[in-house]
Design an enzyme around this catalytic site. Structure first.
Site, PDB file in Angstrom:
ATOM      1  N   ASP A 129     -12.092 -30.365 -83.955  1.00  0.00           N
ATOM      2  CA  ASP A 129     -11.751 -30.326 -82.529  1.00  0.00           C
ATOM      3  C   ASP A 129     -12.752 -29.425 -81.816  1.00  0.00           C
ATOM      4  O   ASP A 129     -12.954 -28.268 -82.207  1.00  0.00           O
ATOM      5  CB  ASP A 129     -10.324 -29.798 -82.352  1.00  0.00           C
ATOM      6  CG  ASP A 129      -9.863 -29.868 -80.894  1.00  0.00           C
ATOM      7  OD1 ASP A 129      -8.917 -30.623 -80.598  1.00  0.00           O
ATOM      8  OD2 ASP A 129     -10.458 -29.159 -80.046  1.00  0.00           O
ATOM      9  N   ASN A 153     -16.370 -29.385 -69.660  1.00  0.00           N
ATOM     10  CA  ASN A 153     -16.328 -30.470 -68.664  1.00  0.00           C
ATOM     11  C   ASN A 153     -16.271 -29.911 -67.248  1.00  0.00           C
ATOM     12  O   ASN A 153     -16.954 -30.403 -66.345  1.00  0.00           O
ATOM     13  CB  ASN A 153     -15.083 -31.329 -68.879  1.00  0.00           C
ATOM     14  CG  ASN A 153     -15.333 -32.485 -69.819  1.00  0.00           C
ATOM     15  OD1 ASN A 153     -16.298 -33.209 -69.662  1.00  0.00           O
ATOM     16  ND2 ASN A 153     -14.474 -32.643 -70.797  1.00  0.00           N
ATOM     17  N   HIS A 204     -18.451 -34.214 -66.353  1.00  0.00           N
ATOM     18  CA  HIS A 204     -17.920 -35.164 -67.328  1.00  0.00           C
ATOM     19  C   HIS A 204     -19.020 -35.916 -68.081  1.00  0.00           C
ATOM     20  O   HIS A 204     -18.904 -36.203 -69.272  1.00  0.00           O
ATOM     21  CB  HIS A 204     -16.985 -36.140 -66.624  1.00  0.00           C
ATOM     22  CG  HIS A 204     -15.858 -36.607 -67.482  1.00  0.00           C
ATOM     23  ND1 HIS A 204     -15.889 -37.799 -68.158  1.00  0.00           N
ATOM     24  CD2 HIS A 204     -14.666 -36.020 -67.796  1.00  0.00           C
ATOM     25  CE1 HIS A 204     -14.771 -37.940 -68.844  1.00  0.00           C
ATOM     26  NE2 HIS A 204     -14.013 -36.874 -68.638  1.00  0.00           N
ATOM     27  N   ASP A 240     -19.586 -36.121 -71.984  1.00  0.00           N
ATOM     28  CA  ASP A 240     -19.763 -37.339 -72.792  1.00  0.00           C
ATOM     29  C   ASP A 240     -20.985 -37.212 -73.706  1.00  0.00           C
ATOM     30  O   ASP A 240     -20.929 -37.582 -74.886  1.00  0.00           O
ATOM     31  CB  ASP A 240     -19.934 -38.560 -71.887  1.00  0.00           C
ATOM     32  CG  ASP A 240     -18.612 -39.000 -71.266  1.00  0.00           C
ATOM     33  OD1 ASP A 240     -17.565 -38.406 -71.602  1.00  0.00           O
ATOM     34  OD2 ASP A 240     -18.642 -39.934 -70.433  1.00  0.00           O
ATOM     35  N   GLU A 288     -11.568 -35.244 -77.752  1.00  0.00           N
ATOM     36  CA  GLU A 288     -12.671 -34.431 -78.289  1.00  0.00           C
ATOM     37  C   GLU A 288     -12.358 -34.036 -79.723  1.00  0.00           C
ATOM     38  O   GLU A 288     -12.739 -32.984 -80.183  1.00  0.00           O
ATOM     39  CB  GLU A 288     -12.960 -33.189 -77.423  1.00  0.00           C
ATOM     40  CG  GLU A 288     -11.815 -32.660 -76.629  1.00  0.00           C
ATOM     41  CD  GLU A 288     -10.789 -31.894 -77.475  1.00  0.00           C
ATOM     42  OE1 GLU A 288      -9.811 -32.558 -77.890  1.00  0.00           O
ATOM     43  OE2 GLU A 288     -10.962 -30.686 -77.674  1.00  0.00           O
TER      44      GLU A 288
HETATM   45  P1  GH3 Z   1      -9.447 -25.849 -77.531  1.00  0.00           P
HETATM   46  O1  GH3 Z   1     -10.570 -24.927 -77.861  1.00  0.00           O
HETATM   47  O2  GH3 Z   1      -8.119 -25.212 -77.724  1.00  0.00           O
HETATM   48  O3  GH3 Z   1      -9.556 -27.123 -78.276  1.00  0.00           O
HETATM   49  O4  GH3 Z   1      -9.560 -26.143 -75.984  1.00  0.00           O
HETATM   50  P2  GH3 Z   1     -10.059 -27.461 -75.270  1.00  0.00           P
HETATM   51  O5  GH3 Z   1     -10.382 -27.121 -73.878  1.00  0.00           O
HETATM   52  O6  GH3 Z   1     -11.134 -28.113 -76.058  1.00  0.00           O
HETATM   53  O7  GH3 Z   1      -8.786 -28.368 -75.430  1.00  0.00           O
HETATM   54  P3  GH3 Z   1      -7.990 -29.208 -74.384  1.00  0.00           P
HETATM   55  O8  GH3 Z   1      -7.128 -30.113 -75.210  1.00  0.00           O
HETATM   56  O9  GH3 Z   1      -7.322 -28.305 -73.410  1.00  0.00           O
HETATM   57  O10 GH3 Z   1      -9.056 -30.048 -73.601  1.00  0.00           O
HETATM   58  C1  GH3 Z   1      -9.709 -31.125 -74.166  1.00  0.00           C
HETATM   59  C2  GH3 Z   1     -10.672 -31.622 -73.168  1.00  0.00           C
HETATM   60  O11 GH3 Z   1     -11.460 -32.697 -73.681  1.00  0.00           O
HETATM   61  C3  GH3 Z   1     -10.005 -32.130 -71.925  1.00  0.00           C
HETATM   62  C4  GH3 Z   1     -10.594 -33.476 -71.719  1.00  0.00           C
HETATM   63  O12 GH3 Z   1     -10.966 -33.687 -70.369  1.00  0.00           O
HETATM   64  C5  GH3 Z   1     -11.796 -33.503 -72.588  1.00  0.00           C
HETATM   65  N1  GH3 Z   1     -12.120 -34.851 -73.026  1.00  0.00           N
HETATM   66  C6  GH3 Z   1     -11.358 -35.661 -73.789  1.00  0.00           C
HETATM   67  N2  GH3 Z   1     -11.980 -36.861 -73.951  1.00  0.00           N
HETATM   68  C7  GH3 Z   1     -13.150 -36.802 -73.286  1.00  0.00           C
HETATM   69  C8  GH3 Z   1     -14.214 -37.730 -73.054  1.00  0.00           C
HETATM   70  O13 GH3 Z   1     -14.220 -38.863 -73.526  1.00  0.00           O
HETATM   71  N3  GH3 Z   1     -15.260 -37.314 -72.319  1.00  0.00           N
HETATM   72  C9  GH3 Z   1     -15.293 -36.059 -71.787  1.00  0.00           C
HETATM   73  N4  GH3 Z   1     -16.350 -35.727 -71.069  1.00  0.00           N
HETATM   74  N5  GH3 Z   1     -14.297 -35.193 -71.953  1.00  0.00           N
HETATM   75  C10 GH3 Z   1     -13.241 -35.539 -72.699  1.00  0.00           C
HETATM   76 MG    MG Z   2     -10.635 -28.827 -78.044  1.00  0.00          MG
HETATM   77 MG    MG Z   3      -8.049 -31.274 -78.716  1.00  0.00          MG
END
Ligand code: GH3
Ligand code: MG
Ligand code: MG
Ligand code: MG
Length: 312
Positions: A184, A192, A197, A201, A228
């Protein structure tokens, strides 16, 4: 105007299509050979038995199958092709001197994609072969796309779930080890938020490529598990080896040196890793989901302890 061939073009492989021609009479094979040899890679068989062997070994894209043969007739061959996983999806065109609605219906009902009467007309054969190859390559492409993550090009969740249950069953049968690493990306929401964004990506694509570069065994699978999060499924891999690999991945992601100055650890993008292994004999109620649960608990622990680390 866009023709069908152009629409179909992206699905066609760069190589020549591979055809298996089956007929007990060499003269008939020769005619088909002359008709198709310029544009196709051809394999030939003169009996049903031989046809099945060549189909298994060469995995042709399409088979032209004679109906009347002395050993096993075309219908029997088709049934056996369908019964084997390796050959079940290869389209078959029946070629036969018997004509009439009955035989044609019988051929199609048996599961052939088409029917060509003998004596064959070369341009009709070429046209029908082309049509069925186009359909075959399109369906191959769609099937492949259905199992690939569009953003990163690694396996998608569907493929991961499917492989997990296959590998789980295999590990159970052989008593072999099966390991899973869940990955993760750390503080990715703030990445982001600050870099946008699109940059997010790009970062996910780079992380995926990095995982794929380091998870190299033919039987290993790297998948995008969710936003992610990635999963690395590692058949025949002990807990110790999986933990060592996760450590390498941790370093490799750090060494990508993707700047993350807004909440990143050490100014770069990092990830956390949770590792779990199914080793040895099965326990009652032990299901593939249990492995995911264990890896997820370790991942949670890695986050709790400050991120950018491996827990196993
Ligand atoms: P942690 O260290 O606890 O994992 O914190 P985090 O911020 O990584 O975790 P959180 O679950 O709060 O946020 C995950 C983020 O990943 C939020 C979301 O917008 C981003 N994300 C998920 N899928 C994609 C994607 O396909 N593209 C982009 N650019 N961002 C993505
Ligand atoms: Mg994360
Ligand atoms: Mg996550
Ligand atoms: Mg014959």
């Amino acid at each position: 105007m866009t023709g069908l061939a152009e629409i179909a073009a992206p699905a066609w492989p760069a190589r020549k299509p591979r055809l298996l021609l089956v007929d007990d009479q060499p003269l008939h094979l020769q005619v088909l050979y002359r008709t198709l040899s310029a544009e196709h890679q051809l394999f030939m068989a003169t009996s049903g038995e031989q046809a099945l062997k060549v189909a298994r070994e060469q995995r042709p894209d399409l088979i032209l199958l004679d109906v009347v043969m002395p050993d096993a007739d075309g219908f029997a061959v088709l049934r056996q092709l369908r019964a084997q996983r390796d050959t079940a999806d290869i389209p078959v065109i029946f070629v036969t001197a018997h004509s009439g609605e009955d035989i044609e219906t019988q051929c199609l009902e048996a599961g052939a994609v088409d029917f060509i009467p003998k004596p064959v007309n070369p341009s009709v054969v070429r046209a029908r072969v082309r049509t069925h190859l186009t359909l075959k390559f399109q369906s191959d492409l769609l099937r492949a796309l259905a199992f690939i993550d569009g953003l990163t090009g690694v396996a998608n969740r569907r493929q991961f779930d499917e492989r997990l249950s296959i590998e789980w069953a295999r590990a159970q049968r052989h008593g072999s080890a099966l390991s899973l690493i869940l990955v993760d990306v750390d503080h990715f929401k703030s990445y982001n938020d600050h870099y946008g964004h699109q940059a997010g990506d790009d970062a996910l694509r780079r992380v995926a490529a990095c995982l794929r570069e380091h998870v190299r065994r033919g039987t290993d699978l790297v998948a995008r598990y969710g936003g992610e999060e990635f999963a690395c499924l590692l058949p025949d891999t002990t807990a110790e080896d999986a933990r060592a690999l996760a450590q390498q991945l941790l370093e490799a992601v750090r060494l990508l040196a993707i700047p993350h100055h807004h909440g990143g650890i050490g100014g770069v993008l990092t990830a956390s890793f949770g590792v779990a292994t199914r080793a040895g004999a099965s326990r009652p109620g032990w299901q593939p989901a249990a492995l995911l649960g264990l890896a997820d608990a370790q991942l949670y622990e890695a986050k709790r302890l400050g991120r950018a680390r491996v827990c196993a």
